[in-house]
Structure formats: structure tokens, C-alpha cells
Design an enzyme around this catalytic site. Structure first.
Site, PDB file in Angstrom:
ATOM      1  N   CYS A  76       0.812  -1.231   0.000  1.00 18.73           N
ATOM      2  CA  CYS A  76       0.000   0.000   0.000  1.00 18.73           C
ATOM      3  C   CYS A  76       0.840   1.272   0.000  1.00 18.73           C
ATOM      4  CB  CYS A  76      -0.936   0.005   1.209  1.00 18.73           C
ATOM      5  SG  CYS A  76      -1.989  -1.446   1.264  1.00 18.73           S
TER       6      CYS A  76
ATOM      7  N   HIS B 212      -3.384   7.173   2.949  1.00 20.24           N
ATOM      8  CA  HIS B 212      -3.795   5.866   2.424  1.00 20.24           C
ATOM      9  C   HIS B 212      -5.180   5.538   2.982  1.00 20.24           C
ATOM     10  CE1 HIS B 212      -3.965   1.741   1.362  1.00 20.24           C
ATOM     11  NE2 HIS B 212      -3.699   1.272   2.565  1.00 20.24           N
TER      12      HIS B 212
ATOM     13  N   ASN C 176     -10.093  -0.354   0.338  1.00 20.03           N
ATOM     14  CA  ASN C 176      -8.633  -0.256   0.290  1.00 20.03           C
ATOM     15  C   ASN C 176      -8.151  -0.721  -1.089  1.00 20.03           C
ATOM     16  OD1 ASN C 176      -5.879  -0.532   0.622  1.00 20.03           O
ATOM     17  ND2 ASN C 176      -6.001  -1.550   2.613  1.00 20.03           N
TER      18      ASN C 176
END
Ligand code: UT7
Length: 331
Positions: A120, A252, A282
């Protein structure tokens, strides 16, 4: 001053994204696993996510985002001299790289193209790489892409994972422009925590072991909050800035509770914090450029704005970046 001594700075000169059409809502997931819209919303803030169709690969999502980013930078594909892709769900797990596939899709046959693996945090790692490439003079226009078909590595029987992730891609162009520079990028890792968030298949396991992701969510959550908070505080301090100097904080998008915890530590008002986890879940390496693009298309991210990025992911990897946005305003 001798013009040769002037240090030229890299700048993010455009941002764009692409999301697949198909929406997978919490209510859809209720029909697949033992979960509820209420649980998912309360624990994560996520309401829905996008899922690519069988014919769409990660490179297809990345190509669509890339074409928009190139156009928004007033460039042609031929002007790009390197393509860097961050992904944990590449088209092929060893080769060819997703970057090579995207180069081919764009008709570019003779340029640098490679993938990186930083989960990520991938887009922050790409910013650091692309900045170094253009500031050294080795490349002029570097296309950076975070692209994910996370649905290809998710077990839709595992409720602890399948509710969290979605598909999508975000892209940007890095070129020299000292007016709106990338001020600082910090990247880091700690491989000791690798087994808290990983794909199940390794070199040691049998080929029949599923490739899908697994996560010890609660442990990851606690480390993510602390690491992300410390990281943004440190990068601000290092650059003699306060959180109040920031125009937009673009973290994020893994979990609304994580975003809110970091936002509180920074004492930032809601209008300065970009949140789109409710729409996309996500999307790993695509999450930051997709969130940036959302803010851009809503007219919240403008040329010259000072933005702070912050990411955390498998590895563990984490990173932050401070930059002035160098793109033209959305119209
Ligand atoms: O992007 C990379 C970084 N990733 C992250 O930052 C994600 C970090 N982790 C998280 O966001 C959260 O830990 C989760 C959202 C994954 C989980 O939330 P949590 O509050 O940490 O829940 P938990 O894992 O401690 O589970 C609590 C309960 C458990 O039941 P018991 O043992 O208390 O009876 C789980 O079995 O919730 C249960 N549970 C679910 N219930 C309904 C787990 N998943 C689900 C689900 N629906 N989908």
C-alpha cells in the site's frame, strides 16, 4: 549565480484515476459471507468498492489512468521516457511486468519500464524514485502508476479480508518544475512484521496453495496508527512546517478509523483531510493517487496547494511525502 548551480526540482504535474464500473456494496457482501453493512461501516467506514471484470487486468486499469494523466499534463505518450508501476496484484506474478504491459498498451517500445513491490506504500516509493530520476537528469517525464486488481488475490469466503479491498488505478506524471516541487519524500520498512499481512503462497509452499491475502487485522491496525502518526509528524518537523501549513492531507485509504486517528494527532480540520474509503475500500498502491484524483476532480486540490501524503502497508512498508501540486486546475 551560475545557472549550472541552480538545483532543478521534480514536480507532480498531473493526477488521474480510473475505477472499474462494477460496484460491490456491503449489502452484496452480506449475501456472500457472514457479515453486515453495519459491522463493515462501523469498523472500517467502507460502504462499497469497485471490482474489475474478468477481461480487465491490472495493466488495463493502469493504462486508462495513465492516458488521462498524460493528457492532463499536456503531453503525448511519446513524451514519456519511463513507466514505474506499484502493485501487489500484477497481471503476471513474475514477468512480464505490469509496467511493460502498460508501455505496450501505450505504444511505447523503447523506454524504461518496471514494477515495484511495496504494497500500500507503493505510490510513495514511486514518488521518491521518479523524483530522483528526473532531478538527476536521467529522465524527463516519468509516468508513475499505482494499479490494483486486488480482487484477483482475495478469497471471497474470508470475511476478514474480502470486505476491505477494491480495484482501481491512479497515475501521475513527474517532470522538472521548481515552482511546485516535491519537497520531501520519506520511505521506510520493517520486514520483521512480514507475516502480519501477506499473500499465502510462498516459494516453500505447494503450487496449489492459494495466492490470496491474509492479515492479522487488529495487530496491523495498532501498528499502522502509530507508524502513520509518527511519520507525518517527523516529515513536517524535518521541513520546518506545521500541520496548519498543509492545504490537504491525503492518507492511504485502508480504514476510516485509522485516517481519523492520524487526522486527530495532526489536529486537522475535516475540510483538509481527503477521505474516499467509503467509495473504494482499500485499493492498496492505487489508494493515494485515487484519493488525490478525487480531491482534484472535486476542485479541492489546486495548483500550488501544499499536500501531505501518508501510507502504510504490507512488508511492513510506510512512507510520507510533502509536495506542492504542480498540475493545472481541473476543468
Ligand atoms: O492497507 C494496509 C494496512 N491495512 C490496514 O491498515 C488494516 C488494519 N486493520 C483494520 O482495519 C481492522 O483491524 C479490521 C477492519 C480488519 C478489523 O477490525 P477490528 O476492529 O480490528 O476487528 P477484529 O479483527 O478484532 O475482529 C473483531 C470481531 C471478531 O469476532 P470475535 O472474535 O470478537 O467474536 C471477528 O471474527 O469481528 C469479527 N469479524 C467480522 N464480523 C463481521 C471479522 N471480520 C468480520 C466481518 N463481519 N467482515
Amino acid at each position: 549565480m551560475n545557472s549550472q548551480n541552480i538545483v532543478k526540482k521534480a514536480s507532480l504535474r498531473s493526477i488521474a484515476a480510473y475505477v472499474p464500473e462494477k460496484v460491490l456494496s456491503n449489502f452484496d457482501l452480506e449475501k456472500i459471507v457472514d457479515t453486515s453493512d453495519e459491522w463493515i461501516t462501523r469498523r472500517t467506514g467502507i460502504k462499497e468498492r469497485r471490482i474489475a471484470n474478468d477481461n480487465e487486468q491490472t495493466s488495463d486499469l493502469g493504462t486508462k489512468a495513465a492516458l488521462k494523466a498524460i493528457k492532463r499534463a499536456n503531453l503525448n505518450p511519446d513524451d514519456i521516457d519511463a513507466i514505474l508501476v506499484a502493485t501487489l496484484s500484477p497481471d503476471y506474478f513474475a514477468m512480464p511486468s505490469t509496467a511493460c504491459k502498460i508501455a505496450s498498451n501505450l505504444g511505447l517500445k523503447n523506454i524504461t519500464a518496471f514494477d515495484i513491490s511495496a504494497a500500500c506504500t507503493g505510490f510513495i516509493y514511486l514518488l521518491e524514485l521518479a523524483k530522483a530520476m528526473v532531478e538527476s537528469g536521467s529522465k524527463k517525464n516519468v509516468l508513475i502508476i499505482g494499479a490494483e486488481k486486488t480482487s484477483s488475490i482475495i478469497d471471497y469466503n474470508d470475511r476478514s479480508i474480502c470486505i476491505l479491498f477494491g480495484d482501481g488505478a491512479g497515475a501521475g506524471i513527474i517532470s522538472l518544475n521548481s515552482d511546485n516541487p516535491i519537497i520531501d519524500v520519506h520511505t521506510a520498512s520493517n520486514g520483521d512484521y512480514g507475516d502480519l499481512l501477506m499473500t499465502k503462497r510462498s516459494q516453500k509452499s505447494s503450487i496449489s496453495t492459494p495466492l490470496c491475502m491474509s492479515m492479522k487485522g487488529n495487530e496491523v491496525f495498532k501498528i499502522a496508527v502509530n507508524t502513520l502518526s509518527n511519520d507525518v509528524i517527523e516529515i513536517l518537523k524535518k521541513n520546518n512546517l506545521k500541520a496548519s501549513n498543509i492545504d490537504l492531507f491525503i492518507p492511504h485509504q485502508a480504514n476510516l478509523r485509522i485516517i481519523k486517528a492520524v487526522q486527530e494527532k495532526l489536529n486537522l480540520e475535516d475540510h483538509k483531510c481527503v477521505v474516499c474509503v467509503q467509495k473504494y475500500g482499500n485499493t492498496s498502491a492505487a489508494s493515494i493517487p485515487m484519493a488525490m484524483n478525487d480531491a482534484y476532480e472535486e476542485g479541492r486540490l489546486k495548483k500550488g496547494n501544499l499536500i501531505l501524503l501518508d501510507a502504510f502497508g504490507g512488508g511492513f512498508t510506510w512512507g510520507s511525502a510533502l509536495l506542492k501540486f504542480g498540475g493545472e486546475n481541473f476543468s
